[in-house]
Design an enzyme around this catalytic site. Structure first.
Site, PDB file in Angstrom:
ATOM      1  N   ARG A   1       0.832  -1.192   0.000  1.00  0.00           N
ATOM      2  CA  ARG A   1       0.000   0.000   0.000  1.00  0.00           C
ATOM      3  C   ARG A   1       0.871   1.248   0.000  1.00  0.00           C
ATOM      4  O   ARG A   1       2.012   1.234   0.472  1.00  0.00           O
ATOM      5  CB  ARG A   1      -0.939   0.016   1.208  1.00  0.00           C
ATOM      6  CG  ARG A   1      -0.238   0.208   2.557  1.00  0.00           C
ATOM      7  CD  ARG A   1      -1.241   0.158   3.712  1.00  0.00           C
ATOM      8  NE  ARG A   1      -2.311   1.114   3.558  1.00  0.00           N
ATOM      9  CZ  ARG A   1      -2.221   2.398   3.920  1.00  0.00           C
ATOM     10  NH1 ARG A   1      -1.112   2.871   4.435  1.00  0.00           N
ATOM     11  NH2 ARG A   1      -3.251   3.202   3.771  1.00  0.00           N
ATOM     12  N   LEU A   2       0.292   2.302  -0.572  1.00  0.00           N
ATOM     13  CA  LEU A   2       0.861   3.643  -0.481  1.00  0.00           C
ATOM     14  C   LEU A   2      -0.178   4.518   0.201  1.00  0.00           C
ATOM     15  O   LEU A   2      -1.375   4.389  -0.066  1.00  0.00           O
ATOM     16  CB  LEU A   2       1.195   4.208  -1.869  1.00  0.00           C
ATOM     17  CG  LEU A   2       2.274   3.481  -2.675  1.00  0.00           C
ATOM     18  CD1 LEU A   2       2.454   4.156  -4.032  1.00  0.00           C
ATOM     19  CD2 LEU A   2       3.594   3.454  -1.928  1.00  0.00           C
ATOM     20  N   ASP A   3       0.270   5.426   1.066  1.00  0.00           N
ATOM     21  CA  ASP A   3      -0.657   6.314   1.758  1.00  0.00           C
ATOM     22  C   ASP A   3      -1.427   7.164   0.754  1.00  0.00           C
ATOM     23  O   ASP A   3      -1.003   7.336  -0.398  1.00  0.00           O
ATOM     24  CB  ASP A   3       0.094   7.235   2.723  1.00  0.00           C
ATOM     25  CG  ASP A   3       0.882   6.456   3.771  1.00  0.00           C
ATOM     26  OD1 ASP A   3       0.475   5.313   4.060  1.00  0.00           O
ATOM     27  OD2 ASP A   3       1.879   6.992   4.276  1.00  0.00           O
ATOM     28  N   LYS A   4      -2.521   7.739   1.211  1.00  0.00           N
ATOM     29  CA  LYS A   4      -3.365   8.558   0.342  1.00  0.00           C
ATOM     30  C   LYS A   4      -2.588   9.689  -0.308  1.00  0.00           C
ATOM     31  O   LYS A   4      -2.801  10.013  -1.486  1.00  0.00           O
ATOM     32  CB  LYS A   4      -4.541   9.116   1.154  1.00  0.00           C
ATOM     33  CG  LYS A   4      -5.550   9.918   0.336  1.00  0.00           C
ATOM     34  CD  LYS A   4      -6.681  10.410   1.227  1.00  0.00           C
ATOM     35  CE  LYS A   4      -7.649  11.272   0.432  1.00  0.00           C
ATOM     36  NZ  LYS A   4      -8.753  11.797   1.293  1.00  0.00           N
TER      37      LYS A   4
END
Length: 241
Positions: free
Chosen positions: A101-104
């Site tokens: 995942r990558l942060d928003k």
């Protein structure tokens, strides 16, 4: 593989729709009309047609996305646009998920696939797959910081990180801001941001530029765009994991 299962996996139809197509004699395998839902086929070699259109089989899909800000790394969300929402209708599959995942607010390289084994291999801490980030950091970043990253850091909540490699690309002492690259081989929650916080810095911008052997080329792939992995990229990614 059963013909009805093939039609579902190829996203031609749901199971009930597949049965209806077979009843209507719309499904043909090697120029022979299919008469039974349970008919076995060779999905890799047989020629399957539905209503006269040849259906090509592909089990796994791999997309390299340049994630923009404001999009969350998820498959569904009631309030925000997700990385899967960026896929075109013809490329969307319900089983495609992001790898990690990558942060928003984080941009950059994100792999989307329905290959669960590759996903596991890339994300397993035991495999030490390198993840490289480019960051703009406010606050002090110098050779002392690089040494701290190289030794591994104790985060503010007490967690210990593995050694990481920090390269200072450009520093602006007047604005107390630095452009850096960081390579980590684990994936703790908000890890890069928390590592800089532990040294008195604050990440202003964060972009992932590499995952394992995959490199992000923003000239060829602008933010919000994606493409399929090339056979060579996929082979190298699997070879290294």
């Amino acid at each position: 593989m059963r013909i009805d299962k093939f039609l579902v996996q190829a996203q031609v139809a749901t199971r009930s729709q597949a049965h209806k197509l077979i009843k209507q004699k719309q499904v043909v395998v090697n120029d022979q009309v299919v008469k039974a839902f349970k008919q076995q086929i060779d999905e890799n070699n047989d020629v399957i047609q539905v209503a006269g259109k040849v259906i090509h089989y592909q089990k796994y899909y791999y997309y390299l996305l340049n994630k923009p800000q404001g999009v969350i790394t998820a498959t569904k969300d009631a309030q925000h646009r997700t990385v899967v929402d960026l896929l075109a209708k013809d490329d969307y599959r319900a089983d495609i998920v992001p790898v990690g995942r990558l942060d928003k607010d984080t941009t950059g390289l994100l792999l989307l696939t329905n290959d669960g084994q590759l996903n596991h291999n890339l994300m397993s801490p035991a495999n030490h797959v390198a993840k490289e980030y480019e960051a703009v950091v406010a606050g002090p970043v110098d050779q002392t910081t690089s040494a701290q990253f190289a030794q591994g850091l104790v985060l503010r909540d007490g967690l210990q990180t593995q050694p990481a490699h920090l390269t200072i690309i450009q520093a602006d002492p007047k604005q107390q801001a630095s452009l850096v690259r960081v390579v980590i081989k684990e994936g703790k929650y908000h890890q890069v941001k928390r590592m800089f916080a532990a040294t008195g810095g604050r990440v202003v911008e964060l972009k992932r530029v590499r995952l394992g052997s995959l490199q992000l080329d923003e000239t060829a792939l602008p933010q919000g765009q994606y493409r399929a992995l090339t056979p060579a990229e996929l082979a190298q990614l699997k070879q290294n994991n």
